[in-house]
Design an enzyme around this catalytic site. Structure first.
Site, PDB file in Angstrom:
ATOM      1  N   TYR A 138       0.364  -1.167   0.288  1.00  0.00           N
ATOM      2  CA  TYR A 138      -0.014   0.069   0.002  1.00  0.00           C
ATOM      3  C   TYR A 138       1.134   1.667  -0.257  1.00  0.00           C
ATOM      4  O   TYR A 138       0.065   2.634  -0.042  1.00  0.00           O
ATOM      5  CB  TYR A 138      -1.074  -0.387   1.571  1.00  0.00           C
ATOM      6  CG  TYR A 138      -2.201  -0.707   0.874  1.00  0.00           C
ATOM      7  CD1 TYR A 138      -2.376  -2.258   1.182  1.00  0.00           C
ATOM      8  CD2 TYR A 138      -3.238  -0.759   0.994  1.00  0.00           C
ATOM      9  CE1 TYR A 138      -3.313  -2.725   0.524  1.00  0.00           C
ATOM     10  CE2 TYR A 138      -4.858  -0.079   0.570  1.00  0.00           C
ATOM     11  CZ  TYR A 138      -4.300  -1.945   0.486  1.00  0.00           C
ATOM     12  OH  TYR A 138      -5.763  -2.780   0.162  1.00  0.00           O
ATOM     13  N   LYS A 190       3.472 -16.099   3.273  1.00  0.00           N
ATOM     14  CA  LYS A 190       2.953 -16.345   2.874  1.00  0.00           C
ATOM     15  C   LYS A 190       5.077 -16.627   2.661  1.00  0.00           C
ATOM     16  O   LYS A 190       5.488 -16.360   1.316  1.00  0.00           O
ATOM     17  CB  LYS A 190       2.527 -15.790   1.224  1.00  0.00           C
ATOM     18  CG  LYS A 190       3.092 -16.649   0.054  1.00  0.00           C
ATOM     19  CD  LYS A 190       2.028 -17.021   0.423  1.00  0.00           C
ATOM     20  CE  LYS A 190       1.979 -18.646  -1.238  1.00  0.00           C
ATOM     21  NZ  LYS A 190       1.015 -19.427  -1.771  1.00  0.00           N
ATOM     22  N   ASP A 224      -3.507 -17.878   1.692  1.00  0.00           N
ATOM     23  CA  ASP A 224      -4.126 -19.439   1.288  1.00  0.00           C
ATOM     24  C   ASP A 224      -5.089 -20.403   2.244  1.00  0.00           C
ATOM     25  O   ASP A 224      -5.997 -20.561   1.888  1.00  0.00           O
ATOM     26  CB  ASP A 224      -3.074 -19.950  -0.176  1.00  0.00           C
ATOM     27  CG  ASP A 224      -2.194 -20.717  -0.617  1.00  0.00           C
ATOM     28  OD1 ASP A 224      -1.847 -20.167   1.115  1.00  0.00           O
ATOM     29  OD2 ASP A 224      -1.161 -20.991  -0.828  1.00  0.00           O
ATOM     30  N   ASP A 248      -6.615  -6.680   3.680  1.00  0.00           N
ATOM     31  CA  ASP A 248      -7.868  -6.543   3.341  1.00  0.00           C
ATOM     32  C   ASP A 248      -8.184  -7.839   2.218  1.00  0.00           C
ATOM     33  O   ASP A 248      -9.719  -7.181   2.447  1.00  0.00           O
ATOM     34  CB  ASP A 248      -7.019  -5.165   2.035  1.00  0.00           C
ATOM     35  CG  ASP A 248      -7.807  -5.166   1.068  1.00  0.00           C
ATOM     36  OD1 ASP A 248      -9.267  -4.023   1.993  1.00  0.00           O
ATOM     37  OD2 ASP A 248      -8.209  -5.329   0.061  1.00  0.00           O
ATOM     38  N   ASP A 252     -12.387  -8.881   3.766  1.00  0.00           N
ATOM     39  CA  ASP A 252     -13.745  -9.086   2.755  1.00  0.00           C
ATOM     40  C   ASP A 252     -14.385 -10.794   3.260  1.00  0.00           C
ATOM     41  O   ASP A 252     -15.482 -10.710   2.805  1.00  0.00           O
ATOM     42  CB  ASP A 252     -13.100  -8.693   1.618  1.00  0.00           C
ATOM     43  CG  ASP A 252     -13.912  -6.876   1.295  1.00  0.00           C
ATOM     44  OD1 ASP A 252     -13.456  -6.525   2.419  1.00  0.00           O
ATOM     45  OD2 ASP A 252     -13.740  -6.673   0.087  1.00  0.00           O
TER      46      ASP A 252
HETATM   47  C1  IPM Z   1     -10.592  -1.441   3.242  1.00  0.00           C
HETATM   48  C2  IPM Z   1     -10.794  -0.874   1.281  1.00  0.00           C
HETATM   49  C3  IPM Z   1      -9.986  -0.056   0.708  1.00  0.00           C
HETATM   50  C4  IPM Z   1      -8.296  -0.602   1.658  1.00  0.00           C
HETATM   51  C5  IPM Z   1      -9.439   0.853  -0.184  1.00  0.00           C
HETATM   52  C6  IPM Z   1     -10.656   1.216  -0.791  1.00  0.00           C
HETATM   53  C7  IPM Z   1      -7.978   1.585  -0.250  1.00  0.00           C
HETATM   54  O1  IPM Z   1     -10.568  -2.055   0.291  1.00  0.00           O
HETATM   55  O2  IPM Z   1     -11.132  -0.698   3.489  1.00  0.00           O
HETATM   56  O3  IPM Z   1     -10.787  -2.709   3.103  1.00  0.00           O
HETATM   57  O4  IPM Z   1      -7.763  -1.206   0.719  1.00  0.00           O
HETATM   58  O5  IPM Z   1      -7.532  -1.131   2.041  1.00  0.00           O
HETATM   59 MN    MN Z   2     -11.301  -3.583   1.213  1.00  0.00          MN
END
Ligand code: IPM
Ligand code: MN
Length: 355
Positions: A138, A190, A224, A248, A252
């Site tokens: 990042y 990893k 993974d 990140d 999700d």
């Molecule tokens: C999150 C989002 C952000 C990230 C993006 C929008 C830059 O996906 O907060 O997880 O990748 O950190």
């Molecule tokens: Mn994200």
């Protein structure tokens, strides 16, 4: 004299303002009930402001944020703005410049919330991801050379120094010591391919653990495999610590297992500075203005904000109210499928908190 906290509120784009309004409603109810004051200042950072003024963040934004005790953020991302501009210019810039080096993301299934994981319930899905939030892929280190030629080269480097790795690991160990139910910290990396960066992480992990946290169990999973076990055996996890990009991605996945973006909250934390709390999901522009988006992720972000300020009783009360709502009231977590409007859910939680 009751305590007063100064809170910056950034509603942002799309459905951000709607869910933030409900979080603010609940925070104010908690403040009244538990005898502290919240002095809120709203900032208009986001896509609309950028389209109007051409300015992503005002010059003074970072210094302004530093004057507050905490920040509540709705969502950043606008369909009429090219991807990357607002994300990098607002969200990542604030994370970096305020040195919010931890992204704390609980993966917690509340009662009554449908999970896509077969035969798993709230007792199985209850862990926390500590995502490093200041480095890795990042940082933007890299570039493109010989662009638009056949020899074009693009580089984007995963950069970590010992200092960043160590402060993240120490936070994760401390967090496990304080909150871990199994007193187990798992490093997600990893090491079989990223033999430099995750060699550093792994060595630091064991050195720090052995020297300063001998009572904390240490585990290691490749990223993974982590995804595999998050689906198959989420009950194995207590606290997971990982780098920025992996964090990140796996959060999700974690969010979907806890009922989706409507409920998943997180905090960008600078333990020595100003932290910023936000739903994990985006601005969901297609639902804007319809009063159907789920505000629980924003409300839970507010709950985390109070926890960070040390208002534990108020934070616990909000969590109990959210559990009541998911367990007894809401039909579903999805936008338009809750059986209630956005503001009705906010009212429901605020009333339960005030009770
Ligand atoms: C999150 C989002 C952000 C990230 C993006 C929008 C830059 O996906 O907060 O997880 O990748 O950190
Ligand atoms: Mn994200």
């Amino acid at each position: 004299m009751s305590k007063t906290y100064s809170i910056a509120v950034i509603p942002g784009d799309g459905t951000g303002p709607e869910v933030t309004a409900e979080a603010v409603k609940v925070l104010n109810a908690a403040a009244d009930k538990f005898g502290f004051k919240l002095d809120m200042t709203e900032y208009d950072f986001g896509g609309e402001r950028y389209l109007k003024t051409g300015e992503v963040l005002p010059e003074t934004a970072v210094d302004d944020m530093k004057k507050h005790d905490s920040i509540l953020l709705g969502a950043i991302g606008h369909p009429d703005v090219k991807p990357g501009i607002l994300e990098k210019g607002i969200l990542l810039r604030l994370r970096f410049q305020l040195d919010q080096y931890i992204n704390l993301r609980p993966v917690k299934l509340f009662p009554g919330v449908p999970t896509p994981l077969k035969d798993k319930g709230p007792e199985d899905i209850d862990y926390v991801v500590v995502r490093e939030n200041s480095g890795g892929l990042y940082t933007g280190t890299g570039g493109i050379s010989m662009m638009n030629t056949p020899n074009e080269v693009a580089v984007q480097s995963m950069v970590y120094n010992r200092f960043q790795v160590e402060r993240c690991l120490r936070f994760a160990f401390e967090y496990t010591r304080k909150h871990g139910k199994q007193k187990t910290l798992a490093l997600c990396g990893k090491t079989n391919v990223l033999t430099y960066v995750f060699n550093l992480w792994e060595r630091a992990f064991h050195e720090i653990g052995e020297a300063d946290y001998p009572e904390i169990n240490r585990e290691y999973y490749h990223v993974d495999a982590t995804c595999m076990w998050m689906v198959k055996n989420p009950e194995w996890f207590d606290v997971l610590v990982t780098g920025n990009m992996f964090g990140d991605i796996i959060t999700d996945l974690g969010a979907m297992t806890q009922g989706g973006m409507g409920i998943a909250a997180g905090g960008n934390i600078n333990p020595e500075g100003v932290s910023m709390f936000e739903p994990i999901g985006g601005s969901a522009p297609k639902y804007t203005g319809q009063n159907i988006i789920n505000p629980l992720a924003a409300i839970c972000s507010g709950q985390m904000l109070l926890q960070e300020l040390g208002e534990d009783a108020a934070a616990d009360k909000i969590e109990a109210a959210v559990k009541f709502a998911t367990g007894e009231k809401l039909e579903d977590m999805g936008a338009g499928r809750m059986g209630y409007s956005t503001s009705e859910v906010g009212d429901m939680i605020a009333t339960a908190v005030a009770d």
